[in-house]
Design a protein around this motif. Structure first.
Motif, PDB file in Angstrom:
ATOM      1  N   ARG A 138      24.613  31.909   8.905  1.00  0.00           N
ATOM      2  CA  ARG A 138      25.823  31.774   9.734  1.00  0.00           C
ATOM      3  C   ARG A 138      26.600  30.516   9.371  1.00  0.00           C
ATOM      4  NH1 ARG A 138      22.586  34.301  13.851  1.00  0.00           N
ATOM      5  NH2 ARG A 138      21.585  32.328  14.341  1.00  0.00           N
TER       6      ARG A 138
ATOM      7  N   LEU B 139      29.002  30.650   6.549  1.00  0.00           N
ATOM      8  CA  LEU B 139      30.324  31.253   6.754  1.00  0.00           C
ATOM      9  C   LEU B 139      31.404  30.184   6.837  1.00  0.00           C
ATOM     10  CD1 LEU B 139      29.439  33.949   9.440  1.00  0.00           C
ATOM     11  CD2 LEU B 139      29.739  34.264   6.974  1.00  0.00           C
TER      12      LEU B 139
ATOM     13  N   VAL C 201      39.287  25.116   8.728  1.00  0.00           N
ATOM     14  CA  VAL C 201      38.750  26.307   9.387  1.00  0.00           C
ATOM     15  C   VAL C 201      38.118  25.993  10.736  1.00  0.00           C
ATOM     16  CG1 VAL C 201      37.134  28.209   9.149  1.00  0.00           C
ATOM     17  CG2 VAL C 201      38.339  27.338   7.141  1.00  0.00           C
ATOM     18  N   GLY C 202      37.140  25.087  10.721  1.00  0.00           N
ATOM     19  CA  GLY C 202      36.454  24.767  11.966  1.00  0.00           C
ATOM     20  C   GLY C 202      35.049  24.298  11.660  1.00  0.00           C
ATOM     21  N   SER C 203      34.145  24.527  12.582  1.00  0.00           N
ATOM     22  CA  SER C 203      32.794  24.011  12.404  1.00  0.00           C
ATOM     23  C   SER C 203      31.787  24.903  13.115  1.00  0.00           C
ATOM     24  CB  SER C 203      32.715  22.596  12.960  1.00  0.00           C
ATOM     25  OG  SER C 203      32.958  22.627  14.351  1.00  0.00           O
ATOM     26  N   VAL C 204      30.525  24.681  12.803  1.00  0.00           N
ATOM     27  CA  VAL C 204      29.454  25.439  13.429  1.00  0.00           C
ATOM     28  C   VAL C 204      28.307  24.480  13.723  1.00  0.00           C
ATOM     29  CG1 VAL C 204      28.571  26.080  11.150  1.00  0.00           C
ATOM     30  CG2 VAL C 204      27.838  27.374  13.154  1.00  0.00           C
ATOM     31  N   LEU C 205      27.637  24.721  14.833  1.00  0.00           N
ATOM     32  CA  LEU C 205      26.489  23.894  15.193  1.00  0.00           C
ATOM     33  C   LEU C 205      25.481  24.788  15.878  1.00  0.00           C
ATOM     34  CD1 LEU C 205      25.275  21.007  15.471  1.00  0.00           C
ATOM     35  CD2 LEU C 205      26.285  20.938  17.760  1.00  0.00           C
ATOM     36  N   GLU C 206      24.232  24.765  15.393  1.00  0.00           N
ATOM     37  CA  GLU C 206      23.200  25.428  16.184  1.00  0.00           C
ATOM     38  C   GLU C 206      21.865  24.744  15.995  1.00  0.00           C
ATOM     39  OE1 GLU C 206      21.913  29.545  14.695  1.00  0.00           O
ATOM     40  OE2 GLU C 206      24.006  29.440  14.110  1.00  0.00           O
TER      41      GLU C 206
ATOM     42  N   ARG D 204      39.201  36.917   7.989  1.00  0.00           N
ATOM     43  CA  ARG D 204      37.972  37.171   7.243  1.00  0.00           C
ATOM     44  C   ARG D 204      36.783  36.440   7.868  1.00  0.00           C
ATOM     45  NH1 ARG D 204      35.465  34.572   2.726  1.00  0.00           N
ATOM     46  NH2 ARG D 204      37.046  32.964   2.949  1.00  0.00           N
ATOM     47  N   ILE D 205      36.969  35.142   8.139  1.00  0.00           N
ATOM     48  CA  ILE D 205      35.842  34.363   8.638  1.00  0.00           C
ATOM     49  C   ILE D 205      35.479  34.783  10.059  1.00  0.00           C
ATOM     50  CG2 ILE D 205      37.156  32.382   9.543  1.00  0.00           C
ATOM     51  CD1 ILE D 205      34.979  30.645   8.267  1.00  0.00           C
TER      52      ILE D 205
ATOM     53  N   ASP E  64      33.406  37.915   9.789  1.00  0.00           N
ATOM     54  CA  ASP E  64      32.048  37.617   9.310  1.00  0.00           C
ATOM     55  C   ASP E  64      31.195  36.982  10.402  1.00  0.00           C
ATOM     56  OD1 ASP E  64      32.575  38.598   6.813  1.00  0.00           O
ATOM     57  OD2 ASP E  64      33.029  36.656   5.917  1.00  0.00           O
ATOM     58  N   ILE E  65      31.811  36.063  11.144  1.00  0.00           N
ATOM     59  CA  ILE E  65      31.073  35.374  12.212  1.00  0.00           C
ATOM     60  C   ILE E  65      30.616  36.374  13.264  1.00  0.00           C
ATOM     61  CG2 ILE E  65      31.356  33.799  14.180  1.00  0.00           C
ATOM     62  CD1 ILE E  65      33.122  32.051  12.333  1.00  0.00           C
TER      63      ILE E  65
ATOM     64  N   LYS F  52      27.641  38.324  12.308  1.00  0.00           N
ATOM     65  CA  LYS F  52      26.360  37.627  12.139  1.00  0.00           C
ATOM     66  C   LYS F  52      25.903  36.863  13.373  1.00  0.00           C
ATOM     67  CE  LYS F  52      26.214  37.460   7.176  1.00  0.00           C
ATOM     68  NZ  LYS F  52      26.040  36.674   5.951  1.00  0.00           N
TER      69      LYS F  52
ATOM     70  N   PRO G 228      24.112  35.869  16.773  1.00  0.00           N
ATOM     71  CA  PRO G 228      22.913  36.382  17.436  1.00  0.00           C
ATOM     72  C   PRO G 228      23.294  36.845  18.852  1.00  0.00           C
ATOM     73  CG  PRO G 228      22.935  34.006  17.591  1.00  0.00           C
ATOM     74  CD  PRO G 228      24.198  34.408  16.841  1.00  0.00           C
TER      75      PRO G 228
ATOM     76  N   ALA H 152      23.886  29.634  18.838  1.00  0.00           N
ATOM     77  CA  ALA H 152      24.925  29.376  17.834  1.00  0.00           C
ATOM     78  C   ALA H 152      26.283  29.098  18.474  1.00  0.00           C
ATOM     79  CB  ALA H 152      25.052  30.576  16.890  1.00  0.00           C
ATOM     80  N   GLN H 153      26.978  28.109  17.933  1.00  0.00           N
ATOM     81  CA  GLN H 153      28.303  27.779  18.456  1.00  0.00           C
ATOM     82  C   GLN H 153      29.275  27.503  17.313  1.00  0.00           C
ATOM     83  OE1 GLN H 153      28.582  24.943  21.705  1.00  0.00           O
ATOM     84  NE2 GLN H 153      30.281  23.911  20.671  1.00  0.00           N
ATOM     85  N   PHE H 154      30.328  28.322  17.251  1.00  0.00           N
ATOM     86  CA  PHE H 154      31.357  28.135  16.230  1.00  0.00           C
ATOM     87  C   PHE H 154      32.621  27.598  16.879  1.00  0.00           C
ATOM     88  CE2 PHE H 154      28.637  31.051  13.982  1.00  0.00           C
ATOM     89  CZ  PHE H 154      28.824  30.750  12.639  1.00  0.00           C
ATOM     90  N   GLU H 155      33.272  26.675  16.174  1.00  0.00           N
ATOM     91  CA  GLU H 155      34.568  26.181  16.602  1.00  0.00           C
ATOM     92  C   GLU H 155      35.570  26.562  15.519  1.00  0.00           C
ATOM     93  OE1 GLU H 155      33.931  22.093  18.480  1.00  0.00           O
ATOM     94  OE2 GLU H 155      35.810  21.876  17.332  1.00  0.00           O
ATOM     95  N   LEU H 156      36.609  27.285  15.869  1.00  0.00           N
ATOM     96  CA  LEU H 156      37.584  27.710  14.865  1.00  0.00           C
ATOM     97  C   LEU H 156      38.972  27.215  15.219  1.00  0.00           C
ATOM     98  CD1 LEU H 156      36.616  31.469  14.235  1.00  0.00           C
ATOM     99  CD2 LEU H 156      36.158  29.506  12.756  1.00  0.00           C
TER     100      LEU H 156
END
Lengths: 378, 378
Positions: A278, A281, A310-315, B80-81, B84-85, B88, B90, B111-115
């Motif tokens: 993940r 991505l 784009v951004g960021s991800v943290l887990e 696109r991103i 995909d996120i 994927k 959880p 999981a934590q996404f920041e866009l």
């Protein structure tokens, strides 16, 4: 040259030798497939000069007559079209007749193809082997060794010997090593070998090894590996696989593998793989495809990535952590390759510092390891 | 903007609207997917300016709560991103929070996404429709009409209106026509339409029609087709599909379709298809990809092809032949496309001469036809 042959056996064999046939080659006859029929059966050969695949369809198998030979002979047929024709022929049996100018007629039920064949004498000879340098291992083991190392070779032809996988053999123990100098994968196994057989510097081209893995895909049972100075041969049932070897000494990689670490982490392979997958991505849109791990004493690995636009991800993935807390950054693809190659449910990660190589190993065995060199980040 | 949403429903919807999103576009915001949540559910929109797809995930479906809205709002996320996120992530439920500068947080389990989101006001508006020009048909029928005509459009952008499929509507009968001037396919069906609705010259771009076929793939039930001057809209359940229409009059093709023939042939669709498919293995290596049929009174179609450097193929398919014996040559790919589009077990072939267009039709129905112009050979 005249015989009849089971269509399904022919289709299987042609699809195997076709793996070695390239459409673009500097040697025109190598776009062809060589066929030779004699009292033992039909031999098909495909080659791209780096690797050669030969498959035999025996006259009889399991009480079934596969090849009915009338007159012996040999011919080279254009590879791509021949393999397409065989796949699409109707009926169960193909009649195959070649005249003295290599004009070939393939007949099956109502369909009849006439192909211009080539002189088989112009097809390169197979390399010759003495069988004194030989060892044997189960096909499944060889496939897993291939799968767990092949991805780590260098893809840059300029890196010469690093585009191949080192196969070493000492005291009955076979070791595969692949590295592109940013990461390294190693897999070891005990195999069946004559006492005293030592192989120091056999380097199999990455592409050949990967084709070998594919062609062994459905095969079980044992395979023999036989060596000469600059060629190897793998023998499995009715299959012979030849590959040239790469020149030049393979670098000594033992010294780069850390023997102990400052921090040991145990974590579920699946959880950390999905988490890195993940994070990738986001990282793939960044400059260096970088992911950062922060290992924390309370028993978590933080997985983090950020890409400016784009951004960021943290887990967080729960883990068993022994030793110092540590942060390090790495190439996401290298980590994904390594984690996907691990067969065990749990991995052990051995960290030696934020800027020194670290190890990924299956938690329950010592025969496989993946080393990754961290990336310096701001 | 804040809500929670079922991850599986979100994944499905995103994969549908993604079909309209292009990575390369002259309008940067169209690389994004627009999301709008309100009390009815979540609306997702993807567009490449030629076609636009909008899908709604309703608040409730089949007694299941899919969207739990806290505050309404709208945002555009990188397509696109984001897709995909979503695939994927959880967990079963995604929390989705957007601040007033369109910074978006997607959270699911650990999981934590920041866009970085974009201003939804910059996203193009959907075209508006009056519903007076509308007809309806079953989704399966529309898909089969698409499949049986779309391959015959011209792929050369220079051919303008011929890159599209003509949709005509008269007295409740819908007709699709596609031609690249070497072949033509036509399919007709009765549909549900208000009395007196006539549509003369609606030309749907081939690419839009093919995307429509894909997005309807798993859908059953009825769809509505609604027209405006230069746009069409297809409505199915929670899906809206928009496409611009092509300009300019579509040529009158009725006069090129022969009304009777010198020779009528009936033959098994599967047998003649397989036979042409095999002959194409040879013809594709020739100059014009030509296959020759010779229709013989004794009840066979001989299928023949030859390519100078490769060889030749000859086979016979048994057929019911009425009329003159005849030979004609044609482009292998055109014939394969036509034969693969036929749903019936038997076809009727109507020949009018070696150099005049001939027809392929299902033997048991008159609502579909494929015309092919023969090739002059030496």
């Amino acid at each position: 040259m005249k015989f009849r042959i089971s269509r399904s056996a022919l289709t299987d064999a042609v699809s195997q030798v076709s793996k070695a046939v390239s459409n673009k080659t500097t040697v025109p006859i190598l776009t062809g497939i060589k066929a030779t029929v004699d009292e033992n059966g039909l031999w098909l050969t495909g080659s791209n000069s780096d690797l050669t695949i030969q498959v035999c369809i025996p006259t009889r198998q399991d009480d079934k007559e596969l090849v009915k030979m009338e007159t012996m002979g040999s011919v080279v047929l254009p590879g791509r079209i021949f393999s397409d024709i065989v796949r699409k022929l109707p009926g169960d049996e193909v009649e195959w007749v070649v005249d003295d100018r290599w004009k070939t007629v393939l007949r099956s039920e109502q369909a009849q193809f006439e192909l211009k064949g080539l002189d088989p004498e112009e097809y390169p000879r197979l390399p010759q082997f003495q069988e004194d340098q030989m060892f044997s291992l189960p096909s499944d083991l060889l496939k897993s060794m291939i799968r767990q190392t092949g991805f780590a070779v260098s893809t840059s032809e300029a890196r010469g010997v690093l585009t191949g996988v080192l196969w070493r053999m000492e005291e009955g123990r076979l070791t595969f090593v692949a590295t592109d100098s940013h990461r390294l994968s190693r897999r070891q196994a005990d195999v069946e070998a004559p006492e005293g057989l030592t192989v120091e510097n056999m380097v199999v081209p990455g592409k050949s090894q990967s084709e070998l893995g594919k062609i062994l895909a459905d095969r079980t049972g044992w395979v023999d590996v036989i060596l000469s100075e600059n060629q190897m041969m793998v023998r499995a049932d009715n299959l012979l696989f030849f590959s040239r070897l790469l020149d030049g000494p393979y670098p000594d990689t033992n010294r780069v593998i850390p023997q102990g670490g400052k921090t040991e982490v145990r974590v579920s392979t699946k959880e950390i793989l999905q988490s890195v997958d993940r994070a990738a991505l986001i990282s793939r849109d960044g400059r260096d495809n970088v992911i950062k791990w922060t290992v924390k004493k309370e028993g978590v690995v933080q997985v983090h990535s950020a890409a400016q636009d784009v951004g960021s991800v943290l887990e967080e993935v729960s883990a068993q952590v022994d030793g110092e807390e540590m942060s390090l950054s790495f190439n996401a693809q290298y980590m994904l390759d390594a984690l996907r190659a691990v067969d065990s449910d749990e991995i052990q990660i051995l960290l030696t510092g934020a800027m020194t190589p670290f190890l990924i190993q299956p938690a329950d065995r010592e025969d496989a390891l993946h080393l990754i060199v961290p990336i310096r980040t701001r």
